[in-house]
Motif scaffolding. Structure first.
Motif, PDB file in Angstrom:
ATOM      1  N   GLY A 125       0.860  -1.299  -0.132  1.00 36.92           N
ATOM      2  CA  GLY A 125       0.074  -0.203  -0.053  1.00 36.92           C
ATOM      3  C   GLY A 125       0.816   1.298  -0.009  1.00 36.92           C
ATOM      4  N   TYR A 126       0.473   2.300  -0.573  1.00 38.68           N
ATOM      5  CA  TYR A 126       1.264   3.541  -0.722  1.00 38.68           C
ATOM      6  C   TYR A 126       0.119   4.730  -0.538  1.00 38.68           C
ATOM      7  CZ  TYR A 126       4.070   7.492  -2.536  1.00 38.68           C
ATOM      8  OH  TYR A 126       4.689   8.702  -2.633  1.00 38.68           O
ATOM      9  N   ARG A 127       0.287   5.634   0.392  1.00 39.87           N
ATOM     10  CA  ARG A 127      -0.496   6.637   0.728  1.00 39.87           C
ATOM     11  C   ARG A 127       0.264   8.002   0.314  1.00 39.87           C
ATOM     12  NH1 ARG A 127      -1.538   2.635   3.491  1.00 39.87           N
ATOM     13  NH2 ARG A 127       0.382   3.153   4.841  1.00 39.87           N
ATOM     14  N   PRO A 128       0.408   8.823  -0.856  1.00 34.14           N
ATOM     15  CA  PRO A 128       0.978   9.698  -1.107  1.00 34.14           C
ATOM     16  C   PRO A 128       0.642  10.988  -0.175  1.00 34.14           C
ATOM     17  CG  PRO A 128      -0.300   9.436  -2.729  1.00 34.14           C
ATOM     18  CD  PRO A 128      -0.239   8.268  -2.025  1.00 34.14           C
ATOM     19  N   ASN A 129      -0.724  11.115   0.047  1.00 36.67           N
ATOM     20  CA  ASN A 129      -1.125  12.162   1.124  1.00 36.67           C
ATOM     21  C   ASN A 129      -2.537  11.386   1.644  1.00 36.67           C
ATOM     22  OD1 ASN A 129      -3.571  12.691  -0.712  1.00 36.67           O
ATOM     23  ND2 ASN A 129      -2.150  13.118  -2.275  1.00 36.67           N
ATOM     24  N   ASP A 130      -3.203  12.207   2.375  1.00 37.85           N
ATOM     25  CA  ASP A 130      -4.241  11.951   3.002  1.00 37.85           C
ATOM     26  C   ASP A 130      -5.590  11.501   2.329  1.00 37.85           C
ATOM     27  OD1 ASP A 130      -2.824  12.470   5.425  1.00 37.85           O
ATOM     28  OD2 ASP A 130      -3.721  14.359   5.787  1.00 37.85           O
ATOM     29  N   ARG A 131      -5.416  11.902   0.983  1.00 35.28           N
ATOM     30  CA  ARG A 131      -6.747  11.630   0.088  1.00 35.28           C
ATOM     31  C   ARG A 131      -6.545  10.531  -0.604  1.00 35.28           C
ATOM     32  NH1 ARG A 131     -10.480  15.549   0.083  1.00 35.28           N
ATOM     33  NH2 ARG A 131     -10.142  17.557   0.950  1.00 35.28           N
ATOM     34  N   VAL A 132      -5.411  10.028  -1.031  1.00 34.72           N
ATOM     35  CA  VAL A 132      -4.913   9.009  -2.023  1.00 34.72           C
ATOM     36  C   VAL A 132      -4.324   7.709  -1.380  1.00 34.72           C
ATOM     37  CG1 VAL A 132      -3.700   8.503  -4.133  1.00 34.72           C
ATOM     38  CG2 VAL A 132      -4.836  10.642  -3.897  1.00 34.72           C
ATOM     39  N   THR A 133      -5.082   6.549  -1.792  1.00 36.72           N
ATOM     40  CA  THR A 133      -4.377   5.463  -1.341  1.00 36.72           C
ATOM     41  C   THR A 133      -4.396   4.235  -2.562  1.00 36.72           C
ATOM     42  OG1 THR A 133      -5.384   5.324   0.782  1.00 36.72           O
ATOM     43  CG2 THR A 133      -4.823   3.164   0.169  1.00 36.72           C
ATOM     44  N   LEU A 134      -3.069   3.807  -2.773  1.00 37.03           N
ATOM     45  CA  LEU A 134      -2.981   3.042  -3.595  1.00 37.03           C
ATOM     46  C   LEU A 134      -2.533   1.620  -3.288  1.00 37.03           C
ATOM     47  CD1 LEU A 134      -0.719   5.285  -6.301  1.00 37.03           C
ATOM     48  CD2 LEU A 134      -3.299   4.950  -6.176  1.00 37.03           C
ATOM     49  N   ALA A 135      -2.943   0.628  -4.050  1.00 43.02           N
ATOM     50  CA  ALA A 135      -2.616  -0.958  -3.607  1.00 43.02           C
ATOM     51  C   ALA A 135      -2.502  -1.562  -4.547  1.00 43.02           C
ATOM     52  CB  ALA A 135      -3.815  -1.273  -2.774  1.00 43.02           C
ATOM     53  N   VAL A 136      -1.505  -2.805  -4.306  1.00 45.84           N
ATOM     54  CA  VAL A 136      -1.247  -3.719  -5.451  1.00 45.84           C
ATOM     55  C   VAL A 136      -0.836  -5.201  -4.567  1.00 45.84           C
ATOM     56  CG1 VAL A 136       0.647  -4.783  -7.069  1.00 45.84           C
ATOM     57  CG2 VAL A 136       0.318  -2.361  -6.731  1.00 45.84           C
TER      58      VAL A 136
END
Length: 412
Positions: free
Chosen positions: A265-276
């Motif tokens: 998981g990667y959260r570049p900021n409080d609004r965005v979450t990316l997952a692989v």
């Protein structure tokens, strides 16, 4: 003729369970469906019970989630031997569901309970298609119950595990290649419930920074056994009564495969979450299918058919964007490779490599209550299997599915 009838009887029932697993219903959370069904490398709310029990310890609030999906699936068939022989399934809508509850015993120790349906659908080909001697209708039901504990070892690491209790049942119907009274074709129905099976789901979650996290989850193999299943026949000619006797029962065993998943998981900021997520599904456990009968069926007391599945991989990517305090938007994609080798394609749920596209959202009605919505489109590659080795139907199959879903979340 006896050997042909026996192969038809013995080659389908529990392979349908395996194909449902190969099809991998994969509808364990409406939120995570919207993100391509990722969730192992992030804190996925109460559904971490399924995706990674280790991440459950990072939840800061108690919660309950209830959700369900509606599977609208279509399968098309075209014979490779007779170009005019085509068919389409008339499947009812499937309704898999999930229920999760998490409660904090202490700040670091969490208890949870999940009830979900990883297998369950109905495939209806009708009694006039080219493959009616292999299958006319299949109904499969299964449910997993998973009590779970999770402990946060530090502010960066959590571990968790749950006992998986599995149960289910199946009903299969087909025609027999015989001539019954008044020119009708005899039918056979196999109906049975599986004994309770046991397994486990364990995971570890590691969050080295606020932006980055990784998770590993392992769901064990579960062996389901059917004992005392009923085999019944209709419209049999008197000449076949010795081969197909009333009161016949069957038993069989089916391995539901293990799944190992690594997620990031990667959260570049409080609004965005990316997952692989990447999963390896241990389908190689399914080498053969054997049925034992209490009375001779087609002249024999057992039947055995090779399956020879391969392990398969699923590749997933998804993301979510918090557009406001009330609304979160999601999208995802996955690629699911088939475990079924050429020569072993069967009509229950004809398997092929599949592409899944998804979207979803969450809307907060209050600080404690929210609604999830998701939509998943599954498109399987067209697949031709002219030399079937497992009692299936030679031909070309094409499958698609449209799956909307909704979930309710309550925090306390």
């Amino acid at each position: 003729m006896k050997s042909k009838i026996l192969a038809l009887l013995g080659g389908t029932l529990l392979s349908a369970s395996a194909m449902a697993g190969g099809y991998q219903v994969n509808l364990a959370s409406q939120r995570q469906i919207g993100m391509g069904h990722t969730g192992t490398g992030i804190v996925a709310g109460t559904s971490s019970i399924f995706f990674n029990p280790g991440a459950m310890s990072f939840l800061r609030e108690n919660g309950v989630t209830i959700g369900a999906s509606a599977i609208v699936s279509k399968i098309a068939y075209r014979s490779t031997e007779f170009t005019s022989a085509t068919a389409n399934t008339d499947n009812p809508i499937g309704t898999p569901f999930e229920v999760y509850a998490v409660y904090g015993i202490t700040e670091k120790l969490k208890a949870g309970l999940g009830v979900y349906t990883p297998f369950g659908s109905t495939v209806n080909w009708g009694d006039e298609w080219n493959g009616r001697f292999g299958l006319t209708q299949l109904s499969l039901e299964a449910a997993f119950i998973q009590p779970t504990l999770s402990y946060q070892i530090s502010d960066k690491v959590g571990v968790g595990a749950g006992l998986v209790i599995a149960t289910g049942g199946v009903n299969l119907q087909r025609q027999l290649p015989l001539q019954g009274p008044d020119g009708t074709e005899p039918g056979v129905e196999l109906d049975g419930g599986a004994n309770t099976g046991f397994g486990f789901n364990a995971g570890i979650y590691f969050q080295p920074t606020e932006a980055f996290s990784i998770g590993i989850d392992y769901r064990s193999r579960i062996d389901l056994q059917v004992e005392g299943g009923e085999v019944s026949f209709s419209d049999l000619p008197s000449s076949a009564s010795a081969l197909f006797q009333p009161g016949t029962e069957f038993s069989a065993e089916l391995p539901l495969p293990s799944t190992l998943t690594v997620g990031v998981g990667y959260r570049p900021n409080d609004r965005v979450t990316l997952a692989v997520d990447v999963s390896r599904v241990g389908w190689s456990a399914y080498e053969k299918l054997r049925f034992d009968y209490t009375k001779p069926v087609g002249g024999r007391l057992f039947s055995e058919n090779a399956r020879n599945y391969d392990d398969a991989y699923i590749y997933r990517i998804g993301g979510e964007y918090k557009s406001s305090d009330a609304l979160t938007l999601r999208a995802g994609v996955y690629y699911d490779t088939t475990p079924v080798n050429n020569g072993y394609l069967t009509p229950e749920t004809p398997d092929a490599n599949a592409l899944g596209l998804s979207a979803g959202l969450t809307y907060h009605l209050s600080d404690d209550f929210s609604v999830d919505a998701s939509f998943l489109y599954v498109n399987k590659e067209e697949r031709t299997d002219p030399a079937n080795l497992s009692g299936g139907v030679a031909g070309t199959f094409k499958s698609v599915a449209y799956i909307p879903g909704i979930g309710l979340n309550y925090k306390f």
